[in-house]
Design an enzyme around this catalytic site. Structure first.
Site, PDB file in Angstrom:
ATOM      1  N   ALA A 136       2.569   4.458   3.808  1.00 11.49           N
ATOM      2  CA  ALA A 136       1.243   3.820   3.955  1.00 11.49           C
ATOM      3  C   ALA A 136       1.288   6.111   2.668  1.00 11.49           C
ATOM      4  O   ALA A 136       1.125   6.459   3.115  1.00 11.49           O
ATOM      5  CB  ALA A 136       0.471   4.834   5.264  1.00 11.49           C
ATOM      6  N   CYS A 137      -0.627   5.253   2.115  1.00 15.20           N
ATOM      7  CA  CYS A 137      -1.022   6.815   0.807  1.00 15.20           C
ATOM      8  C   CYS A 137      -2.204   6.766   0.981  1.00 15.20           C
ATOM      9  O   CYS A 137      -2.891   5.901   1.303  1.00 15.20           O
ATOM     10  CB  CYS A 137      -0.133   5.856   0.031  1.00 15.20           C
ATOM     11  SG  CYS A 137      -0.502   4.906  -0.814  1.00 15.20           S
TER      12      CYS A 137
END
Lengths: 154, 102
Positions: free
Chosen positions: B8-9
């Site tokens: 995830a970012c």
């Protein structure tokens, strides 16, 4: 597949002269501005730099993908710059880049297709063959063709 | 070894999917089984199931943001890295994760 919604030959520059990260991003933003892809170039620049501070956007093989998903973007787009000379991207990590992909994503872009294409382009940037091709091709049509080839199955 | 990962970012546009691909490729090359859940622009995809979490030796969190539904992993061995680490060196991330188990 609407690759051409995202990128066109006016959003690609080769032999780009820039001496650092900020200057490179500014010059790519200039292209987005000229193509009327942004609502506010100043805010988009700030948003992209903010994202840079969170974590490096260096992705290996001399490539970086600065990006911003923000309301300063009018139309989701990609700007590609091939630099005349490599520039330092992260002081800490000592990473140098010669190809920069600036992703400008409209923050309410509900078109999953656009985001799929961006994710697909990003994934391609990890493949050595793809980067070798991108490095050796210097005409804009050739570069566009490379993406067309790789997104046609989407 | 059975490994699970979450990537995830903050914007969920690029790094999430690059890191997921890099981890899958490296795990395959190192002879491990992996399933990667992405938490990105399309929400949670390829969601990790309770039985998979139970069977996994180690979970990799390659994230620059909060893990959604982190409570699923209570009591598991977690190896936490930034989302860019697998993109530049996925094999090291996997080896480091495994070294936490053995």
């Amino acid at each position: 597949m609407e690759l051409l919604d995202l990128i066109n030959e006016n959003l690609i520059v080769t032999g780009l002269e820039a001496s650092n990260k900020e200057e490179t991003i500014k010059k790519l933003i200039d292209m987005l501005e000229k193509e009327e892809r942004l609502i506010s170039r100043e805010k988009f620049f700030e948003d992209v730099l903010f994202r840079e501070q969170l974590c490096s956007t260096y992705v290996g093989q001399g490539v970086a993908i600065p990006h911003g998903k923000t309301d300063a973007v009018k139309k989701t787009s990609v700007a590609i710059g091939k630099l005349a000379k490599p520039i330092e991207w992260d002081e800490k990590e000592n990473n140098y880049v010669n190809i920069v992909f600036l992703l400008a994503v409209q923050d309410k872009d509900a078109d999953n297709q656009h985001l799929r294409i961006l994710a697909n382009i990003a994934t391609k940037l990890m493949e050595k063959d793809f980067i070798d091709n991108l490095t050796s091709i210097n005409d804009k049509d050739g570069i566009l063709a490379l993406f067309r080839e790789d997104t046609k199955e989407l | 070894m059975k490994i699970l990962a979450i990537t995830a970012c903050p914007s969920g546009v690029a790094h999430t999917y690059m890191a997921a691909n890099a981890l899958k490729k490296a795990a395959q090359e190192l002879g491990h089984e992996i399933k990667v859940e992405t938490q990105g622009a399309f929400g949670i995809e390829n969601e990790l199931k309770a039985n998979e979490i139970k069977e996994a030796a180690v979970i990799i969190f390659a994230v620059d943001t909060k893990v959604t539904k982190e409570e699923r992993f209570a009591g598991k061995i977690i190896h936490r890295v930034t989302v860019s680490e697998p993109i530049t060196n996925a094999k090291k991330v996997i080896s480091d994760a495994i070294s936490k188990v053995v």
